[in-house]
Design an enzyme around this catalytic site. Structure first.
Site, mmCIF file in Angstrom:
data_model
loop_
_atom_site.group_PDB
_atom_site.id
_atom_site.type_symbol
_atom_site.label_atom_id
_atom_site.label_comp_id
_atom_site.label_asym_id
_atom_site.label_seq_id
_atom_site.Cartn_x
_atom_site.Cartn_y
_atom_site.Cartn_z
ATOM 1 N NE ARG A 132 -38.981 6.308 8.570
ATOM 2 C CZ ARG A 132 -39.877 5.507 9.146
ATOM 3 N NH1 ARG A 132 -39.550 4.798 10.218
ATOM 4 N NH2 ARG A 132 -41.099 5.410 8.666
ATOM 5 C CE LYS A 170 -41.356 3.098 5.561
ATOM 6 N NZ LYS A 170 -41.151 1.848 6.289
ATOM 7 C CD GLU A 218 -35.658 -3.551 9.828
ATOM 8 O OE1 GLU A 218 -36.814 -3.227 10.117
ATOM 9 O OE2 GLU A 218 -34.863 -2.778 9.275
HETATM 10 C C1 LIG Z 1 -41.304 1.292 7.575
HETATM 11 C C2 LIG Z 1 -40.458 0.213 8.147
HETATM 12 C C3 LIG Z 1 -40.542 -0.167 9.504
HETATM 13 C C4 LIG Z 1 -41.567 0.402 10.442
HETATM 14 O O1 LIG Z 1 -41.417 1.759 10.685
HETATM 15 P P1 LIG Z 1 -42.610 2.618 11.306
HETATM 16 O O2 LIG Z 1 -42.091 4.006 11.247
HETATM 17 O O3 LIG Z 1 -42.819 2.143 12.693
HETATM 18 O O4 LIG Z 1 -43.804 2.372 10.457
HETATM 19 C C5 LIG Z 1 -39.665 -1.123 9.958
HETATM 20 N N1 LIG Z 1 -38.764 -1.736 9.146
HETATM 21 C C6 LIG Z 1 -38.680 -1.407 7.834
HETATM 22 C C7 LIG Z 1 -37.678 -2.105 6.984
HETATM 23 C C8 LIG Z 1 -39.513 -0.430 7.305
HETATM 24 O O5 LIG Z 1 -39.416 -0.118 6.005
#
Ligand SMILES: *Cc1c(COP(=O)(O)O)cnc(C)c1O
Length: 341
Positions: free
Chosen positions: A82, A184, A220
């Site tokens: 990622r 991210k 989300e």
């Molecule tokens: C990090 C994150 C998540 C959760 O991801 P995980 O890999 O399960 O920790 C979900 N949404 C956003 C916007 C994120 O930055």
């Protein structure tokens, strides 16, 4: 190895400095060999790319002690992949996947005394990140970068029991179509701070973001993906190009299908259907799943049958199975558990 004298059960989710962290620098088109250091400060030029144009990204994962006393972490290869996708979108150099996993292992090993014991509910949160470190004044990518990993012990997420969340439908947008919602990047969080502070001021735990173009589809929250359960027991998660692909959510979908024999669906979810679901949860590394009890859409409330005191039955099974896999009580799918020690 003697553990630090920490009250593990009562730790919160905050930064506490540990002994060692990992650093690697990118210069003249290549990463150096990387090293562990005790220095927790970052020294960069006042004009560094990260400070001027927010060229920075991060990852988050956890290390913990399993039932049989091993120290492990969960699917770090997916964090590496990622971060690779994120780096490419932000015109940053890729920190190679094998080196990423190796650096996670080294950082945890060097801070073994801070890995909470099995059964405490606490974990060692690991934060890999990267930023443009050389000076940039005309808008362009930096030429030099720093990749670092620090870790910090964090307490049990559901301290004092599970409390289902109350969330609101946000009037702010999190991510544009074809924007950066799927990576991210720190910038996605900078622009969400106002929305979350405002949500908290209004008495809500989180924001539910809808798609920015039509405001009809569920995306989300600021930092977690949605899972829903239908009346006939199907597990549904929204599909969108602007959702951050949560590793927890992807793992839970596999658990639902392969361990619990449930039907699973990743598809567009219209906000109008949400009232017909029986359970709702938020997925992310920190909590695994937080149940949502109530959604407020501009005063109109959607209350899930699981209520405000406990997880719904399917959410609970998903939670127990995935945490069982993580803690070594249930056999993990091939490659999910990276043993550190
Ligand atoms: C990090 C994150 C998540 C959760 O991801 P995980 O890999 O399960 O920790 C979900 N949404 C956003 C916007 C994120 O930055």
């Amino acid at each position: 190895m003697e553990k630090k004298n920490i009250d593990w059960e009562n730790l919160g989710f905050g930064y506490a400095q540990t002994d060692m962290r990992y650093v690697s620098n990118y210069k003249n088109g290549a990463w150096d060999e990387g090293t562990l250091t005790s220095d927790s400060n970052v020294v960069i030029n006042e004009c560094a790319g990260v400070l001027q144009y927010a060229q920075t990204c991060f990852e988050g994962l956890k290390a913990y002690t399993t039932e049989d006393g091993r120290i492990v972490c969960f699917r770090p290869d997916l964090n590496a992949e990622r971060m690779e996708a994120t780096a490419q979108r932000l015109e940053m150099p890729v920190f190679p996947k094998d080196r990423f996993v190796d650096a996670v292992v080294k950082t945890v090993e060097a801070n073994e005394a801070y890995v909470p014991p099995y059964g405490s509910g606490a974990t060692l949160y690991i934060r890999p990140y990267m930023f443009g470190s050389s000076s940039v004044i005309g808008v362009k990518p930096a030429e030099e970068y720093q990749f670092r990993i620090f870790c910090t012990p964090v307490g049990p997420y559901f301290k004092g029991g599970v409390k289902p969340l109350t969330i609101r439908v946000s009037d702010f947008d999190r991510a544009a179509p074809h924007g950066t919602g799927h990576i991210k990047a720190g910038l996605n969080y900078a622009m969400s701070l106002h929305a979350i502070v405002d949500a908290h001021d209004q008495g809500f735990d989180e924001n539910m973001y809808l798609d920015a173009a039509t405001r009809t589809r569920v995306e989300e929250t600021g930092g977690a993906n949605f899972l829903f359960v239908t009346k006939d027991g199907k597990v549904v998660t929204p599909k969108s190009e602007s959702i951050l692909p949560s590793i927890t959510r992807r793992s839970l979908m596999t658990v639902a299908k392969d361990y619990l024999g449930l039907e699973v669906e990743e598809r567009e979810v219209f906000f109008e259907e949400v009232k017909d679901f029986t359970e709702c949860g938020l997925c992310g590394t920190a909590a695994v799943i937080s149940p949502v009890g109530k959604i407020n859409d501009h005063g109109r409330e959607i209350c899930f049958p699981s209520g405000m005191n406990e997880m719904g039955p399917v959410t609970k099974k998903l939670y127990e199975t995935l945490t069982g896999i993580q803690m070594g009580r249930i056999e993990a799918p091939e490659g999910w558990i990276k043993v550190i020690k």
